[in-house]
Design a protein around this motif. Structure first.
Motif, PDB file in Angstrom:
ATOM      1  N   GLN A 234      81.257  -0.912   6.906  1.00 55.83           N
ATOM      2  CA  GLN A 234      82.472  -1.665   7.171  1.00 55.83           C
ATOM      3  C   GLN A 234      83.383  -1.652   5.947  1.00 55.83           C
ATOM      4  O   GLN A 234      82.929  -1.608   4.804  1.00 55.83           O
ATOM      5  N   ALA A 235      84.686  -1.738   6.183  1.00 51.25           N
ATOM      6  CA  ALA A 235      85.667  -1.589   5.110  1.00 51.25           C
ATOM      7  C   ALA A 235      85.512  -2.641   4.021  1.00 51.25           C
ATOM      8  O   ALA A 235      85.706  -2.362   2.835  1.00 51.25           O
ATOM      9  N   TRP A 236      85.152  -3.868   4.429  1.00 49.40           N
ATOM     10  CA  TRP A 236      85.095  -4.961   3.443  1.00 49.40           C
ATOM     11  C   TRP A 236      83.693  -5.183   2.889  1.00 49.40           C
ATOM     12  O   TRP A 236      83.495  -6.111   2.108  1.00 49.40           O
ATOM     13  N   ALA A 237      82.732  -4.364   3.279  1.00 53.38           N
ATOM     14  CA  ALA A 237      81.349  -4.569   2.832  1.00 53.38           C
ATOM     15  C   ALA A 237      81.204  -4.524   1.303  1.00 53.38           C
ATOM     16  O   ALA A 237      80.548  -5.394   0.713  1.00 53.38           O
TER      17      ALA A 237
ATOM     18  N   LEU B 195      83.596 -10.001 -12.782  1.00 53.83           N
ATOM     19  CA  LEU B 195      82.330  -9.342 -12.452  1.00 53.83           C
ATOM     20  C   LEU B 195      82.301  -8.939 -10.982  1.00 53.83           C
ATOM     21  O   LEU B 195      81.786  -7.864 -10.633  1.00 53.83           O
ATOM     22  N   GLY B 196      82.863  -9.772 -10.099  1.00 56.89           N
ATOM     23  CA  GLY B 196      82.900  -9.433  -8.688  1.00 56.89           C
ATOM     24  C   GLY B 196      83.672  -8.145  -8.431  1.00 56.89           C
ATOM     25  O   GLY B 196      83.250  -7.306  -7.629  1.00 56.89           O
TER      26      GLY B 196
ATOM     27  N   PHE C 211      86.341 -12.712   1.677  1.00 55.68           N
ATOM     28  CA  PHE C 211      85.606 -11.482   1.962  1.00 55.68           C
ATOM     29  C   PHE C 211      84.457 -11.731   2.935  1.00 55.68           C
ATOM     30  O   PHE C 211      84.102 -10.854   3.729  1.00 55.68           O
ATOM     31  N   THR C 212      83.889 -12.928   2.907  1.00 53.29           N
ATOM     32  CA  THR C 212      82.834 -13.264   3.862  1.00 53.29           C
ATOM     33  C   THR C 212      83.402 -13.313   5.276  1.00 53.29           C
ATOM     34  O   THR C 212      82.798 -12.776   6.233  1.00 53.29           O
ATOM     35  N   VAL C 213      84.554 -13.951   5.428  1.00 52.81           N
ATOM     36  CA  VAL C 213      85.194 -14.032   6.744  1.00 52.81           C
ATOM     37  C   VAL C 213      85.554 -12.634   7.254  1.00 52.81           C
ATOM     38  O   VAL C 213      85.310 -12.300   8.422  1.00 52.81           O
TER      39      VAL C 213
ATOM     40  N   PHE D 217      81.178  -9.511  -4.633  1.00 55.54           N
ATOM     41  CA  PHE D 217      81.408 -10.909  -5.012  1.00 55.54           C
ATOM     42  C   PHE D 217      80.178 -11.777  -4.769  1.00 55.54           C
ATOM     43  O   PHE D 217      79.918 -12.727  -5.516  1.00 55.54           O
ATOM     44  N   LEU D 218      79.412 -11.464  -3.734  1.00 59.49           N
ATOM     45  CA  LEU D 218      78.158 -12.189  -3.516  1.00 59.49           C
ATOM     46  C   LEU D 218      77.188 -11.933  -4.662  1.00 59.49           C
ATOM     47  O   LEU D 218      76.549 -12.864  -5.186  1.00 59.49           O
TER      48      LEU D 218
END
Length: 412
Positions: free
Chosen positions: A39-42, A88-89, A397-399, A48-49
């Motif tokens: 996925q594009a945002w993975a 860092l993210g 980014f989670t959403v 960030f996680l």
């Protein structure tokens, strides 16, 4: 700490396990959601996680891989916006993007996730450095002292006053510094290398020198109360201390054994030292430099610059001082405050608000130098909102990741 055999080995395993766990937890999680990697945002969600796990995971030393690049100041300027967590993210997003692109080169979104975070950090860094290259409106001249006392130095070495010898003690280094630059406004001594015991005459001797030269000296020494010893920093401009600071952040178990005072939790929070002309200087003693929230509170309370007094002789290795300096450079950029460092068995000098470093003396030598410490009263975005920017981006980014996963599942 006096540990030996299996007890020493067990403690070392626990010590390093606290660093390894965030990496292991993320690896297990990322493997469990492998089907969503395309996925594009993975990469953004994962980066960030992963950063959140590293930055906010409790450990003996708050570890950040950013210390490995902090000497390249152009890459860390974005820390003033969101602190080390946001920076860092972005860098971990770039790492994940690169990993995904190498595994499937046709994924343009992976290449995009690899290149864009680096472009954001680099372009912002260039623009920020250009903005901060202007001459500061106000400076504070501070003698930063670099000593080379051995572990658990004696009073003779710390306090001797022999004009005919090479300056080694705090007194001799102070005299040499005052002789070289008598107009320097204040002198900062390193953290004492003395074993906690009574009486500790280091602060008493600092008071005598401050009165003799009519210049303020900020020194550390051990003080005592019914529950045990503690490390105090005192600002002298004569025989009586003007203000005091108490070291409240101690390395778990290690320093707590050396300073077992039970009243640290009930001690009032330290506040910046008030100097002439309304200047406020906040002191961090050794381990306290790692606690960005304490430093941020001091900056919000009006600190124009930060001071750091440390003693690294206990570690018997110069590498810990390089690590400590790297953390100081990151803190300086986060808060846009200069940090002047007086260090025993390490690197003393000055970090300016851009993270640039000016040493006092070569590693392993003694000396003192008057640094023109740039003062700043403006608050960076990070100083205003703390980690709020990071949490907002992680939520975004989670959403986006969950939305993409739902859409992918709906499409079969």
């Amino acid at each position: 700490m006096g540990f030996a055999g299996w007890l020493e080995l067990s403690y070392l395993v626990v010590f390093f396990l606290s660093y390894a766990l965030p990496f292991a937890i993320f690896a297990l999680f990322w493997q469990s959601v492998e089907r969503t990697h395309a996925q594009a945002w993975a990469p953004w969600f994962g980066g960030f996680l992963f950063a959140g796990l590293i930055v906010f995971w409790p450990s003996v030393f708050p570890y950040t891989p950013l210390a490995m690049i902090s000497s390249q100041v152009v890459w860390i300027q974005l820390a003033e916006v969101g602190g080390e967590a946001v920076l860092l993210g972005l860098l971990l997003t770039s790492n994940l993007g690169a990993a995904l692109w190498l595994s499937e080169p046709r994924q343009l979104q992976a290449l995009f996730a690899c290149v864009l975070p680096l472009a954001i950090c680099g372009l912002y860094g260039v623009a920020a450095l250009a903005r901060w290259n202007e001459s500061p409106n106000q400076v504070l001249s501070v003698h930063a002292v670099q000593s080379n006392w051995p572990r658990l130095a004696t009073d003779h070495l710390l306090l001797r006053d022999q004009h005919s010898t090479r300056p080694l003690s705090a007194v001799e280094l102070s005299r040499a510094a005052f002789a070289a630059t008598p107009s320097c406004a204040i002198q900062l001594w390193p953290e004492t290398a003395r074993r906690p015991q009574a009486p500790d005459r280091l602060c008493e001797r600092a008071a005598q020198l401050a009165a003799e030269y009519e210049r303020p000296i900020l020194a550390t020494c051990h003080a005592y109360e019914d529950s045990g010893p503690y490390l105090a920093a005192r600002l002298y401009d004569g025989a009586t201390p003007l203000q005091a600071h108490r070291k409240l952040r101690l390395v778990p178990v290690f320093e707590a054994a050396a300073a077992p005072s039970k009243d640290r939790a009930n001690s009032p929070q330290n506040v910046p030292f008030s100097l002439a002309n309304g200047i406020k200087l906040m002191l961090a003693i050794c381990y306290e430099i790692y606690f960005r929230h304490d430093l941020r509170r001091a900056v919000v309370e009006g600190a124009d610059a930060l001071a750091h007094a440390a003693n690294f002789s206990i570690f018997r290795s110069p590498r810990i001082s390089h690590w400590d300096l790297a953390m100081s450079r990151l803190r300086a950029v986060e808060l846009r405050r200069s940090i002047v460092r007086s260090v025993n068995a390490g690197l003393a000098g000055m970090v300016d608000p851009t993270g640039r470093w000016t040493p006092t003396a070569p590693q392993g030598t003694s000396g003192a130098q008057c640094h023109q410490v740039a003062l700043n009263s403006r608050l960076s975005i990070y100083a205003r909102v703390g980690d709020g920017v990071f949490w907002a981006l992680l939520m975004l980014f989670t959403v986006l990741q969950l939305r993409g996963a739902t859409k992918r599942q709906r499409n079969g």
